[in-house]
Design an enzyme around this catalytic site. Structure first.
Site, mmCIF file in Angstrom:
data_model
loop_
_atom_site.group_PDB
_atom_site.id
_atom_site.type_symbol
_atom_site.label_atom_id
_atom_site.label_comp_id
_atom_site.label_asym_id
_atom_site.label_seq_id
_atom_site.Cartn_x
_atom_site.Cartn_y
_atom_site.Cartn_z
ATOM 1 N N LYS A 134 -51.191 12.120 17.335
ATOM 2 C CA LYS A 134 -51.743 11.213 16.334
ATOM 3 C C LYS A 134 -53.111 10.743 16.805
ATOM 4 C CE LYS A 134 -52.079 7.664 18.016
ATOM 5 N NZ LYS A 134 -52.865 7.180 19.207
ATOM 6 N N TYR A 219 -50.386 2.617 14.458
ATOM 7 C CA TYR A 219 -48.986 2.229 14.723
ATOM 8 C C TYR A 219 -48.557 1.116 13.758
ATOM 9 C CZ TYR A 219 -48.906 4.905 19.098
ATOM 10 O OH TYR A 219 -48.935 5.907 20.035
HETATM 11 P P1 NDP Z 1 -57.565 11.549 27.746
HETATM 12 O O1 NDP Z 1 -59.034 11.290 27.650
HETATM 13 O O2 NDP Z 1 -56.831 10.925 28.873
HETATM 14 O O3 NDP Z 1 -57.306 13.126 27.839
HETATM 15 C C1 NDP Z 1 -57.870 14.023 26.916
HETATM 16 C C2 NDP Z 1 -58.006 15.381 27.599
HETATM 17 O O4 NDP Z 1 -58.577 16.262 26.648
HETATM 18 C C3 NDP Z 1 -58.958 15.392 28.792
HETATM 19 O O5 NDP Z 1 -58.336 15.060 30.001
HETATM 20 C C4 NDP Z 1 -59.425 16.830 28.785
HETATM 21 O O6 NDP Z 1 -58.471 17.625 29.455
HETATM 22 C C5 NDP Z 1 -59.393 17.232 27.320
HETATM 23 N N1 NDP Z 1 -60.733 17.275 26.717
HETATM 24 C C6 NDP Z 1 -61.323 18.381 26.209
HETATM 25 N N2 NDP Z 1 -62.529 18.113 25.731
HETATM 26 C C7 NDP Z 1 -62.752 16.789 25.940
HETATM 27 C C8 NDP Z 1 -63.839 15.924 25.668
HETATM 28 N N3 NDP Z 1 -64.968 16.354 25.053
HETATM 29 N N4 NDP Z 1 -63.739 14.644 26.034
HETATM 30 C C9 NDP Z 1 -62.621 14.168 26.632
HETATM 31 N N5 NDP Z 1 -61.546 14.964 26.898
HETATM 32 C C10 NDP Z 1 -61.610 16.260 26.560
HETATM 33 O O7 NDP Z 1 -56.941 11.155 26.362
HETATM 34 P P2 NDP Z 1 -55.407 10.804 26.048
HETATM 35 O O8 NDP Z 1 -54.526 11.712 26.798
HETATM 36 O O9 NDP Z 1 -55.192 9.353 26.204
HETATM 37 O O10 NDP Z 1 -55.339 11.099 24.465
HETATM 38 C C11 NDP Z 1 -55.264 12.423 23.962
HETATM 39 C C12 NDP Z 1 -54.613 12.406 22.578
HETATM 40 O O11 NDP Z 1 -53.302 11.895 22.694
HETATM 41 C C13 NDP Z 1 -55.325 11.527 21.559
HETATM 42 O O12 NDP Z 1 -55.277 12.141 20.297
HETATM 43 C C14 NDP Z 1 -54.510 10.249 21.537
HETATM 44 O O13 NDP Z 1 -54.561 9.569 20.296
HETATM 45 C C15 NDP Z 1 -53.126 10.793 21.811
HETATM 46 N N6 NDP Z 1 -52.254 9.810 22.460
HETATM 47 C C16 NDP Z 1 -51.025 9.594 21.929
HETATM 48 C C17 NDP Z 1 -50.152 8.703 22.490
HETATM 49 C C18 NDP Z 1 -48.798 8.512 21.906
HETATM 50 O O14 NDP Z 1 -48.080 7.605 22.350
HETATM 51 N N7 NDP Z 1 -48.376 9.338 20.948
HETATM 52 C C19 NDP Z 1 -50.525 7.921 23.678
HETATM 53 C C20 NDP Z 1 -51.829 8.263 24.206
HETATM 54 C C21 NDP Z 1 -52.648 9.163 23.596
HETATM 55 P P3 NDP Z 1 -58.897 18.813 30.439
HETATM 56 O O15 NDP Z 1 -59.697 18.141 31.545
HETATM 57 O O16 NDP Z 1 -57.598 19.355 30.898
HETATM 58 O O17 NDP Z 1 -59.714 19.776 29.649
#
Ligand code: NDP
Length: 369
Positions: A134, A219
Site C-alpha cells: 500500500k 489506514y
Molecule cells: P524503505 O525506504 O525502507 O525501503 C525501500 C527499498 O526500495 C529500498 O531499501 C531499496 O531497496 C528500494 N529502492 C529502489 N529504488 C529506490 C529509491 N529510488 N529510493 C528508495 N528506495 C528504493 O521503505 P519501506 O520498506 O518502509 O517502504 C516500502 C513500501 O512498503 C512502501 O510502499 C510503503 O508504503 C510500504 N510499507 C508498508 C507497510 C505495511 O505495514 N503494510 C509498512 C511499511 C512500509 P534496495 O536497496 O534493495 O534496492
C-alpha cells in the site's frame, strides 16, 4: 480431517465467501494439502522487507525464493540469511528475466510507492502473480492499469492491507458490522507519526505520490471502510502544512477528512506526519468499540462498551499472524484459483477516494463520490 481443520481456520478469519474459497475444487485443495510452498520474489530490501522476510518461517504455503535489489552486496547478505540461491538474485535491470525462474510464483513489490506501478506491470509481463504494498500506486489511473495488466496476464493481484488479516481488526469489523453496537453512528480514525529525515523518499512527491495521506492516513481511510462495510458517498477535507518546514516542500503534512456513508454513518479521519496516532473508535446506538493501538505490527488492543460496561475485549486468536497470514492467503488463492479478500480493486477504491480527498482540500468544498 486435516482439510476440514484448515478450512475451519480460514472460515474463522472471515467466511469462505470473503476469503474466496467457496467453490474450491477438491483437486485444488488436495494440491494445497500436498504441502507445496509457492515461491515469492521480494522486490526492494528496505525496512519493511526486514519485517516480512522472517515471517516466511511461519508460513505453510509460502517461501522466499528470489530477491531483487539495487545493492548486490545486500542481496547476497540477505540470500545467505534466508536461504535464497544465487540463481534467485536480481537487480532492477535484470528483473525481467525472472520470467525464466520457475521457483518464483509471486512477486512482492515493497518499493517506494512511485515504483509500484512499473514493477507490477513488469511482474505481470513476466507471468508472475503480484503482491503489492500500500498505497497501490501514485494515482487511480496507474491502479487501473495494474489491474488490467494482471487480468490480461491471467495473474492475481493483491494489495498488502495487513489489517484484514489481524485478529483485533477482524473482530472489530465483525462487531461493528453485526449490529452488536446497535446502529452505527460515528467512526473516528487517527493515524500519524512525526516524520524525520527530510531527504527520505516519503517526502519526495514522485516517489511517494503524496504525503501523510498516501503513507499513513490510508489506514484511517481503510478502517472507516472496513469497519462500516460501506463505501463513502462524499468527502470533505482540510489540509494543514507548514511549507517553510524543510520536510514539506513537496508533500502535505496533515490532511484531515470526513467521509459520509450511505447509511448516514460519518467518519472523521486524521492523517498526519506531525504527531503520533494509531487509533479508531466506532460508536453505535448501543455501545462502542475503541482500538488503540489499532493497526500496529503487534500489541493491538480492543475495548468494548456495551450495556453500560466497558471492558478489554481480546479477539479470538488466528492460526497465523497478520504477516504470514497474508503471505499464505495469496499463495492459497493462487493454488485454488480464487480471489484474494483484498484484490487490486480494493486498492483502486482507496486511490479514487484519496484523489477526492486531495481535490476537496484543494478546492475547499465537499466532493461527491
Ligand atoms: P524503505 O525506504 O525502507 O525501503 C525501500 C527499498 O526500495 C529500498 O531499501 C531499496 O531497496 C528500494 N529502492 C529502489 N529504488 C529506490 C529509491 N529510488 N529510493 C528508495 N528506495 C528504493 O521503505 P519501506 O520498506 O518502509 O517502504 C516500502 C513500501 O512498503 C512502501 O510502499 C510503503 O508504503 C510500504 N510499507 C508498508 C507497510 C505495511 O505495514 N503494510 C509498512 C511499511 C512500509 P534496495 O536497496 O534493495 O534496492
Amino acid at each position: 480431517m486435516v482439510l476440514t481443520t484448515r478450512r475451519r481456520t480460514l472460515l474463522g478469519m472471515g467466511g469462505a465467501c470473503s476469503l474466496g474459497l467457496l467453490g474450491t475444487s477438491a483437486e485444488a485443495l488436495a494440491a494445497q494439502e500436498n504441502g507445496r510452498k509457492l515461491g515469492y520474489a521480494i522486490v526492494g530490501l528496505g525496512t519493511y522487507a526486514d519485517v516480512i522476510l522472517p515471517r516466511f518461517a511461519e508460513c505453510r504455503h509460502s517461501r522466499v525464493t528470489a530477491l531483487v535489489s539495487g545493492s548486490p552486496e545486500k542481496a547476497r547478505r540477505y540470500a545467505a540469511q534466508y536461504g535464497v540461491p544465487d540463481s534467485g538474485l536480481y537487480s532492477y535491470d535484470t528483473f525481467d528475466t525472472i520470467r525464466d525462474n520457475p521457483d518464483v510464483d509471486i512477486v512482492y513489490v515493497i518499493l517506494p510507492n512511485g515504483m509500484h506501478h512499473e514493477y507490477t506491470l513488469r511482474a505481470a509481463a513476466a507471468g508472475k502473480h503480484v503482491m503489492c504494498e500500500k498505497p497501490m500506486a501514485n494515482t487511480a489511473a496507474q491502479a487501473e492499469e495494474m489491474i488490467a495488466a494482471c487480468r490480461a496476464a491471467g495473474r492475481k493481484l493483491m494489495i498488502r492491507y495487513r489489517s484484514h488479516f489481524e485478529a483485533n481488526n477482524r473482530e472489530a469489523m465483525r462487531l461493528a458490522r453485526s449490529g452488536e453496537l446497535g446502529t452505527l453512528r460515528i467512526v473516528t480514525a487517527e493515524h500519524g507519526f512525526n516524520i524525520g529525515d527530510p531527504t527520505q523518499w516519503r517526502l519526495n512527491r514522485a516517489l511517494a505520490g503524496g504525503g501523510s495521506l498516501m503513507d499513513i492516513g490510508i489506514y484511517s481511510l481503510q478502517a472507516a471502510r472496513y469497519l462500516t462495510g460501506e463505501e463513502p458517498i462524499s468527502v470533505s477535507a482540510v489540509e494543514s502544512t507548514d511549507r517553510s518546514d524543510v520536510r514539506f516542500r513537496e508533500v502535505e503534512d496533515t490532511i484531515n477528512f470526513q467521509l459520509v456513508f450511505p447509511s448516514g454513518v460519518v467518519a472523521d479521519c486524521v492523517s498526519t506526519y506531525g504527531s503520533h496516532h494509531n487509533r479508531y473508535r466506532v460508536v453505535g446506538t448501543q455501545g462502542w468499540l475503541d482500538a488503540e493501538p489499532a493497526t500496529a505490527y503487534e500489541g493491538n488492543r480492543l475495548r468494548l462498551r456495551r450495556e453500560w460496561r466497558t471492558a478489554d475485549h481480546p479477539a479470538p486468536e488466528l492460526a497465523l499472524n497478520q504477516f504470514s497470514g497474508q503471505l499464505d492467503h495469496l499463495s492459497q488463492c493462487v493454488m485454488t484459483d480464487s480471489d484474494p479478500i483484498v484484490p487490486g480493486e480494493e486498492g483502486l477504491r482507496d486511490m479514487r477516494i484519496i484523489e477526492a480527498i486531495y481535490r476537496s482540500a484543494r478546492e475547499g468544498r465537499t466532493v461527491a463520490l
